[in-house]
Design a protein around this motif. Sequence first.
Motif, PDB file in Angstrom:
ATOM      1  N   LEU A 125       0.827  -1.206   0.000  1.00  0.00           N
ATOM      2  CA  LEU A 125       0.000   0.000   0.000  1.00  0.00           C
ATOM      3  C   LEU A 125       0.859   1.254   0.000  1.00  0.00           C
ATOM      4  CD1 LEU A 125      -2.908  -0.958   2.422  1.00  0.00           C
ATOM      5  CD2 LEU A 125      -2.942  -0.863  -0.079  1.00  0.00           C
ATOM      6  N   ARG A 126       1.907   1.267   0.808  1.00  0.00           N
ATOM      7  CA  ARG A 126       2.790   2.433   0.848  1.00  0.00           C
ATOM      8  C   ARG A 126       3.541   2.590  -0.474  1.00  0.00           C
ATOM      9  NH1 ARG A 126       3.591   0.718   6.562  1.00  0.00           N
ATOM     10  NH2 ARG A 126       5.477  -0.369   5.920  1.00  0.00           N
ATOM     11  N   TYR A 127       3.988   1.483  -1.045  1.00  0.00           N
ATOM     12  CA  TYR A 127       4.648   1.523  -2.350  1.00  0.00           C
ATOM     13  C   TYR A 127       3.690   2.110  -3.387  1.00  0.00           C
ATOM     14  CZ  TYR A 127       7.437  -0.113  -6.336  1.00  0.00           C
ATOM     15  OH  TYR A 127       8.192  -0.178  -7.480  1.00  0.00           O
ATOM     16  N   GLY A 128       2.436   1.695  -3.328  1.00  0.00           N
ATOM     17  CA  GLY A 128       1.424   2.201  -4.258  1.00  0.00           C
ATOM     18  C   GLY A 128       1.185   3.692  -4.102  1.00  0.00           C
ATOM     19  N   ILE A 129       1.221   4.189  -2.863  1.00  0.00           N
ATOM     20  CA  ILE A 129       1.056   5.615  -2.624  1.00  0.00           C
ATOM     21  C   ILE A 129       2.191   6.394  -3.287  1.00  0.00           C
ATOM     22  CG2 ILE A 129       1.144   7.408  -0.839  1.00  0.00           C
ATOM     23  CD1 ILE A 129      -0.277   5.288   1.023  1.00  0.00           C
ATOM     24  N   VAL A 130       3.417   5.930  -3.082  1.00  0.00           N
ATOM     25  CA  VAL A 130       4.574   6.603  -3.677  1.00  0.00           C
ATOM     26  C   VAL A 130       4.498   6.525  -5.202  1.00  0.00           C
ATOM     27  CG1 VAL A 130       7.099   6.567  -3.901  1.00  0.00           C
ATOM     28  CG2 VAL A 130       6.031   6.316  -1.650  1.00  0.00           C
ATOM     29  N   ALA A 131       4.138   5.370  -5.740  1.00  0.00           N
ATOM     30  CA  ALA A 131       4.021   5.225  -7.196  1.00  0.00           C
ATOM     31  C   ALA A 131       2.942   6.154  -7.745  1.00  0.00           C
ATOM     32  CB  ALA A 131       3.709   3.771  -7.553  1.00  0.00           C
ATOM     33  N   ALA A 132       1.831   6.292  -7.026  1.00  0.00           N
ATOM     34  CA  ALA A 132       0.760   7.191  -7.469  1.00  0.00           C
ATOM     35  C   ALA A 132       1.226   8.643  -7.443  1.00  0.00           C
ATOM     36  CB  ALA A 132      -0.472   7.015  -6.590  1.00  0.00           C
ATOM     37  N   LEU A 133       1.949   9.027  -6.401  1.00  0.00           N
ATOM     38  CA  LEU A 133       2.464  10.398  -6.327  1.00  0.00           C
ATOM     39  C   LEU A 133       3.485  10.671  -7.422  1.00  0.00           C
ATOM     40  CD1 LEU A 133       2.740  10.855  -2.467  1.00  0.00           C
ATOM     41  CD2 LEU A 133       1.196  12.079  -4.020  1.00  0.00           C
ATOM     42  N   LEU A 134       4.223   9.648  -7.824  1.00  0.00           N
ATOM     43  CA  LEU A 134       5.189   9.809  -8.917  1.00  0.00           C
ATOM     44  C   LEU A 134       4.500  10.112 -10.241  1.00  0.00           C
ATOM     45  CD1 LEU A 134       7.934   7.082  -8.445  1.00  0.00           C
ATOM     46  CD2 LEU A 134       8.290   9.514  -8.849  1.00  0.00           C
ATOM     47  N   ARG A 135       3.292   9.608 -10.408  1.00  0.00           N
ATOM     48  CA  ARG A 135       2.545   9.845 -11.655  1.00  0.00           C
ATOM     49  C   ARG A 135       1.928  11.239 -11.703  1.00  0.00           C
ATOM     50  NH1 ARG A 135       1.138   4.466 -10.481  1.00  0.00           N
ATOM     51  NH2 ARG A 135      -0.853   5.078  -9.594  1.00  0.00           N
ATOM     52  N   GLU A 136       1.886  11.919 -10.580  1.00  0.00           N
ATOM     53  CA  GLU A 136       1.326  13.273 -10.503  1.00  0.00           C
ATOM     54  C   GLU A 136       2.406  14.290 -10.894  1.00  0.00           C
ATOM     55  OE1 GLU A 136      -1.773  14.004  -9.752  1.00  0.00           O
ATOM     56  OE2 GLU A 136      -2.467  12.092  -8.949  1.00  0.00           O
ATOM     57  N   PRO A 137       1.991  15.474 -11.329  1.00  0.00           N
ATOM     58  CA  PRO A 137       2.976  16.530 -11.579  1.00  0.00           C
ATOM     59  C   PRO A 137       3.736  16.852 -10.286  1.00  0.00           C
ATOM     60  CG  PRO A 137       0.842  17.126 -12.505  1.00  0.00           C
ATOM     61  CD  PRO A 137       0.635  15.886 -11.686  1.00  0.00           C
ATOM     62  N   GLU A 138       4.986  17.216 -10.432  1.00  0.00           N
ATOM     63  CA  GLU A 138       5.812  17.529  -9.261  1.00  0.00           C
ATOM     64  C   GLU A 138       5.154  18.602  -8.411  1.00  0.00           C
ATOM     65  OE1 GLU A 138      10.415  18.588  -8.082  1.00  0.00           O
ATOM     66  OE2 GLU A 138       9.901  18.109 -10.153  1.00  0.00           O
ATOM     67  N   GLY A 139       5.152  18.376  -7.103  1.00  0.00           N
ATOM     68  CA  GLY A 139       4.569  19.333  -6.170  1.00  0.00           C
ATOM     69  C   GLY A 139       3.101  19.098  -5.866  1.00  0.00           C
ATOM     70  N   THR A 140       2.492  18.123  -6.542  1.00  0.00           N
ATOM     71  CA  THR A 140       1.075  17.834  -6.290  1.00  0.00           C
ATOM     72  C   THR A 140       0.896  17.337  -4.868  1.00  0.00           C
ATOM     73  OG1 THR A 140       0.661  17.269  -8.600  1.00  0.00           O
ATOM     74  CG2 THR A 140      -0.887  16.394  -6.978  1.00  0.00           C
ATOM     75  N   ALA A 141      -0.085  17.921  -4.177  1.00  0.00           N
ATOM     76  CA  ALA A 141      -0.425  17.498  -2.814  1.00  0.00           C
ATOM     77  C   ALA A 141      -1.779  16.793  -2.850  1.00  0.00           C
ATOM     78  CB  ALA A 141      -0.480  18.696  -1.883  1.00  0.00           C
ATOM     79  N   ARG A 142      -1.820  15.608  -2.274  1.00  0.00           N
ATOM     80  CA  ARG A 142      -3.070  14.842  -2.222  1.00  0.00           C
ATOM     81  C   ARG A 142      -3.395  14.513  -0.775  1.00  0.00           C
ATOM     82  NH1 ARG A 142      -3.113   9.958  -6.403  1.00  0.00           N
ATOM     83  NH2 ARG A 142      -4.987   9.556  -5.182  1.00  0.00           N
ATOM     84  N   THR A 143      -4.671  14.543  -0.454  1.00  0.00           N
ATOM     85  CA  THR A 143      -5.085  14.151   0.887  1.00  0.00           C
ATOM     86  C   THR A 143      -4.973  12.641   1.016  1.00  0.00           C
ATOM     87  OG1 THR A 143      -7.406  13.893   0.278  1.00  0.00           O
ATOM     88  CG2 THR A 143      -6.699  16.081   1.091  1.00  0.00           C
TER      89      THR A 143
END
Length: 103
Positions: A26-44
Amino acid sequence: MPDEDGHPSLEEMDLRTVLSALSDPLRYGIVAALLREPEGTARTCASFDLPVSKSTTTHHFKTLREAGLVRQVNRGNSRAATLRRTELNQRFPGLLDLIDGNP
């Protein structure tokens, strides 16, 4: 020494701690998902819709924060997480490329 929100400095980031945090799917998936976002994207935390309780979600984000993988900012009654992309690339060159290539 971590800052008042529990974020370690660049020098305090430890590869074993980072890899331990990433060892959970799950944590790996969170990091992978954030990597797919534009740099600096903040998600709740809730935006990831993890199949676990709210307290377990909180634990996963705490683990990522304390490892130095994400920076969290309070937003009233929630927290937003941003991948510490620049710091991670500086401290562990190639790590994020490996995650991005193996989502």
